[in-house]
Each structure stands twice: as structure tokens, then as C-alpha cells.
Motif scaffolding. Structure first.
Motif, PDB file in Angstrom:
ATOM      1  N   THR A 319      21.968  76.135  33.431  1.00 60.36           N
ATOM      2  CA  THR A 319      21.425  74.914  32.818  1.00 60.36           C
ATOM      3  C   THR A 319      21.579  74.948  31.307  1.00 60.36           C
ATOM      4  O   THR A 319      21.928  73.920  30.672  1.00 60.36           O
ATOM      5  CB  THR A 319      19.941  74.761  33.188  1.00 60.36           C
ATOM      6  OG1 THR A 319      19.811  74.730  34.609  1.00 60.36           O
ATOM      7  CG2 THR A 319      19.372  73.472  32.603  1.00 60.36           C
ATOM      8  N   ALA A 320      21.325  76.103  30.685  1.00 58.41           N
ATOM      9  CA  ALA A 320      21.434  76.215  29.226  1.00 58.41           C
ATOM     10  C   ALA A 320      22.874  75.984  28.769  1.00 58.41           C
ATOM     11  O   ALA A 320      23.120  75.231  27.809  1.00 58.41           O
ATOM     12  CB  ALA A 320      20.937  77.585  28.781  1.00 58.41           C
ATOM     13  N   VAL A 325      27.306  72.546  26.433  1.00 55.28           N
ATOM     14  CA  VAL A 325      28.597  71.887  26.646  1.00 55.28           C
ATOM     15  C   VAL A 325      28.447  70.368  26.595  1.00 55.28           C
ATOM     16  O   VAL A 325      29.401  69.637  26.247  1.00 55.28           O
ATOM     17  CB  VAL A 325      29.192  72.340  27.994  1.00 55.28           C
ATOM     18  CG1 VAL A 325      30.444  71.538  28.333  1.00 55.28           C
ATOM     19  CG2 VAL A 325      29.517  73.820  27.946  1.00 55.28           C
ATOM     20  N   ALA A 326      27.261  69.853  26.878  1.00 55.68           N
ATOM     21  CA  ALA A 326      27.060  68.398  26.878  1.00 55.68           C
ATOM     22  C   ALA A 326      27.228  67.791  25.488  1.00 55.68           C
ATOM     23  O   ALA A 326      27.604  66.615  25.361  1.00 55.68           O
ATOM     24  CB  ALA A 326      25.679  68.073  27.427  1.00 55.68           C
ATOM     25  N   VAL A 327      26.947  68.561  24.420  1.00 56.33           N
ATOM     26  CA  VAL A 327      27.049  68.021  23.053  1.00 56.33           C
ATOM     27  C   VAL A 327      28.491  67.652  22.701  1.00 56.33           C
ATOM     28  O   VAL A 327      28.772  66.493  22.338  1.00 56.33           O
ATOM     29  CB  VAL A 327      26.457  69.018  22.041  1.00 56.33           C
ATOM     30  CG1 VAL A 327      26.716  68.539  20.604  1.00 56.33           C
ATOM     31  CG2 VAL A 327      24.971  69.184  22.273  1.00 56.33           C
ATOM     32  N   ALA A 361      25.331  71.677  16.274  1.00 55.20           N
ATOM     33  CA  ALA A 361      24.434  71.319  17.381  1.00 55.20           C
ATOM     34  C   ALA A 361      24.473  72.375  18.483  1.00 55.20           C
ATOM     35  O   ALA A 361      23.427  72.769  19.032  1.00 55.20           O
ATOM     36  CB  ALA A 361      24.821  69.948  17.929  1.00 55.20           C
ATOM     37  N   CYS A 362      25.676  72.862  18.778  1.00 57.09           N
ATOM     38  CA  CYS A 362      25.790  73.900  19.822  1.00 57.09           C
ATOM     39  C   CYS A 362      25.110  75.192  19.380  1.00 57.09           C
ATOM     40  O   CYS A 362      24.453  75.870  20.196  1.00 57.09           O
ATOM     41  CB  CYS A 362      27.265  74.161  20.141  1.00 57.09           C
ATOM     42  SG  CYS A 362      28.084  72.803  20.995  1.00 57.09           S
ATOM     43  N   LEU A 363      25.236  75.529  18.102  1.00 54.30           N
ATOM     44  CA  LEU A 363      24.607  76.763  17.600  1.00 54.30           C
ATOM     45  C   LEU A 363      23.093  76.664  17.653  1.00 54.30           C
ATOM     46  O   LEU A 363      22.409  77.619  18.035  1.00 54.30           O
ATOM     47  CB  LEU A 363      25.065  77.028  16.161  1.00 54.30           C
ATOM     48  CG  LEU A 363      24.488  78.287  15.505  1.00 54.30           C
ATOM     49  CD1 LEU A 363      24.890  79.535  16.290  1.00 54.30           C
ATOM     50  CD2 LEU A 363      24.964  78.402  14.056  1.00 54.30           C
TER      51      LEU A 363
END
Length: 375
Positions: A319-320, A325-327, A361-363
Motif C-alpha cells: 500500500t505504501a 507511485v500514485a504521485v 512528493a515521493c520523498l
């Protein structure tokens, strides 16, 4: 082999030379397994036939019936006849000679009986389940841990007949032990019954101790760092083998208490007191088996809980990473719609800025999930 052939073999055993020959064989191979085709020095289901007077072996001449007649005339001895997996034809003559009840004879030939104690007139019939620990290098989902057999005992005032089923549980050591204590053996056939009961229950305790080593190994593996990867089949197999051991040990408790507490004509009162000690040992083995059963249930529940926790951890990680990956998927999806009037389409630094926003955002998401234990 016919019954007449069996009795001729018994006659040869009855000679002094035959007795010395068998005794010498027993001394050389104390723990010999008599279950293979050449199991008997007599070449039949008869393993041994010995007469005792005042606790000592006596030379027997003639056939089995002659030995029985001799001890009955003396009134101070008995015959111990040992057999291994006799056929109906082999046992028919013996049953007639000693006037054994047909129901007990049927149970003896067919085997697969529960431990029990029954009285047929002046004859006592007892069934013991023998157990043997099967050695194995590693416990697997198909490993055999416990092997069982049976010993049937017919007891009268002047005879003891033992019938053994299975590939273990030889009574040679029991006979040697009893013959080394003639005062005990002089008390009659009930001394043989006590010796067998004591031997069988002592084997229960030995097998229980060996099974405990397997229990400790499974418990250690389950609670190790990667316990969730342990094959649950090992636990189920050990539980099945423990159930087989339980079926052999637990039902014997009631017959032993009857032998210890209730007056029985063919059981010497002095021997009866010794059965209390055997009953105590049997109770100890039964309690240990019950404790093992409860512990295995706890180990199995703990293992299932570990598997559930491991699955939850895997789902959180999935889920995390899906959230991270959704960003970039969202940003790239927006700028991939090919509209003519979109912000920063013609700006020189628009592409690097988009990559920077995606990376930042991913970080941030990665550090947040890592801080909360999701990654």
C-alpha cells in the motif's frame, strides 16, 4: 505350519539343551527384534516356552501339554508361553489346552484392540499397547514419529500366555529381568503381568521424552525470526503422532487401577501393590501427553498469528509503495491529456520543475511511511 508342528517345536525347546541354546542366544542379543520371518528359535509363531517352579526355570520334557500337566501336578509353578502374531490355526490348539474364551481368542488373533482388562472365569485377559519412537533426521510433514504395537496377556493360576503384535516390544528383556529376581517370579504368573506392564509403561516415558525433543525443536523454529515461514504441516504431523501416542497411553489408566485396587484371584496380593507404582508412571505419561497437546495448540495458534501479522506487514508495504507511485502517475497523467492551454507548457523550466515536484512528493511520502513503520 500346523498345530502339531508347533507343539513338536515346543517339545524341542523343552529339552535342557534347547533351553540352554535359547538362553545363550538371548544373552548374545539382548534387544533382538523377533518380528521378522525368522523371529522364533522354534521356526513358528512360538517365541519361547518355559516352565518355572519356585521362581526358577525347570527342564521340561515332552510336549506343551506335558509341561502344563507337570506344573499342575506340582501345584507350585507355571508355564510362560510367548508367541508373535500367531494365526488362527496356530493358536487354536493352545486356546483349547488352556480353555481360553473365544472372544478373547478372537481379539488376540485380530489385534488392533484398545488397552483393557477382562475376566473370563478363572482367566484374566489384558491388552497393552506398545509404543516405539521412530528415529528421524528431520521432522517433516510426513515423518513417522511413533510406532505402535500390542501385547495380549492371558493369565491363569498356572500359566501366562503372551501374544505380541508389531515390530517392537520384544519381551526378552522382561523375561531376563524377572529371572534375575526369582523371589518375585515365585509369586506366580501375576509377576509376569506386572513385569510386562512395568516394561510397557517405562517405554511410554521414554517415548514421551523423545517426543518432547521434537516439540522443543518445532517451538524454537516457530518463534524464530522467520517463524512465519515454518511449514505448518510439521505441526499437524506432530499432533497426529501425539494423538496416536495418546490412544495407546491414556486408556491403560483404568485397567492399571483395577489391577492395583480390586482383588483378583489370579493376581497375588503382594504383586498387586506394585501395580500402583506402574499406574503412577502411566498417569505421569498421560499428563505429559495432555500438556504436549495443549502446547501444540498454542504453537499452532501462535504460528497462524505470525502468518497473519506477516501478511498485514506485506499489505502495508504494498500500500505504501502504491501511494508513492500514485504521485508521478497523477502528475504525468495530467500533463498527458494534450490540451492546448495548460499551465507552464511553454516554459523552459516546466519539465525540471515537474520532476522536482514529483521527487519531493515521493520523498516526503517515503519518509512518512518509513517513520510509521510501513516500510
Amino acid at each position: 505350519m500346523s498345530m502339531a508342528g508347533n507343539l513338536r517345536k515346543v517339545r524341542r525347546l523343552g529339552t535342557v539343551g534347547g533351553l540352554r541354546k535359547v538362553a545363550g542366544l538371548t544373552r548374545r542379543r539382548r534387544r533382538v527384534d523377533l518380528s521378522h520371518p525368522a523371529r522364533s528359535p522354534l521356526g513358528s509363531s512360538v517365541v519361547n516356552c518355559v516352565a518355572y517352579e519356585d521362581g526358577m526355570r525347570v527342564p521340561v520334557e515332552g510336549e506343551l501339554a506335558d509341561a502344563v500337566e507337570r506344573v499342575r501336578k506340582s501345584g507350585d509353578g507355571f508355564v510362560w508361553l510367548g508367541l508373535h502374531e500367531p494365526t488362527n490355526d496356530e493358536f487354536a490348539g493352545i486356546a483349547e489346552l488352556f480353555d481360553l474364551h473365544p472372544l478373547a481368542v478372537e481379539d488376540t488373533i485380530e489385534a488392533h484392540q484398545r488397552p483393557k482388562l477382562e475376566r473370563y472365569g478363572e482367566t484374566l485377559f489384558a491388552v497393552f499397547k506398545t509404543v516405539c519412537y521412530v528415529e528421524h533426521e528431520e521432522l517433516t510433514a510426513t515423518s513417522e514419529v511413533v510406532d505402535t504395537g500390542e501385547i495380549m496377556v492371558f493369565l491363569g493360576h498356572d500359566f501366562a500366555i503372551t501374544v505380541r503384535h508389531g515390530r517392537h516390544g520384544s519381551l526378552g528383556p522382561v523375561r531376563e529381568e524377572l529371572e534375575s529376581h526369582p523371589l518375585q517370579l515365585a509369586k506366580g504368573p501375576s509377576a509376569v503381568l506386572h513385569g510386562i506392564a512395568d516394561y510397557v509403561v517405562d517405554e511410554y516415558l521414554s517415548v514421551v521424552d523423545a517426543v518432547q525433543a521434537d516439540m522443543d525443536l518445532v517451538e524454537t523454529d516457530v518463534f524464530a525470526e522467520h517463524g512465519a515461514r515454518v511449514d505448518p504441516g510439521r505441526i499437524y504431523q506432530l499432533k497426529r503422532e501425539l494423538l496416536e501416542l495418546k490412544r495407546a497411553v491414556v486408556p491403560l489408566g483404568r485397567p492399571l487401577l483395577e489391577l492395583a485396587d480390586r482383588p483378583i484371584r489370579v493376581v497375588d496380593p503382594e504383586i498387586q501393590a506394585y501395580f500402583r507404582d506402574v499406574a503412577d508412571h502411566q498417569l505421569r505419561a498421560a499428563e505429559q501427553i495432555a500438556a504436549f497437546d495443549e502446547l501444540l495448540n498454542s504453537i499452532l495458534q501462535a504460528h497462524l498469528a505470525q502468518v497473519t501479522v506477516a501478511q498485514n506487514e506485506d499489505m502495508r508495504k504494498i500500500t505504501a509503495w502504491a501511494a508513492i507511485v500514485a504521485v508521478p502517475t497523477m502528475v504525468c497523467g495530467v500533463y498527458g491529456m494534450n490540451f492546448e492551454h495548460m499551465p507552464e507548457l511553454s516554459w523552459r523550466y516546466g519539465y525540471p520543475l515537474a520532476l522536482g515536484v514529483i521527487s519531493a512528493a515521493c520523498l516526503v511520502l517515503y519518509r512518512g511511511f518509513r517513520r510509521n513503520g510501513w516500510l
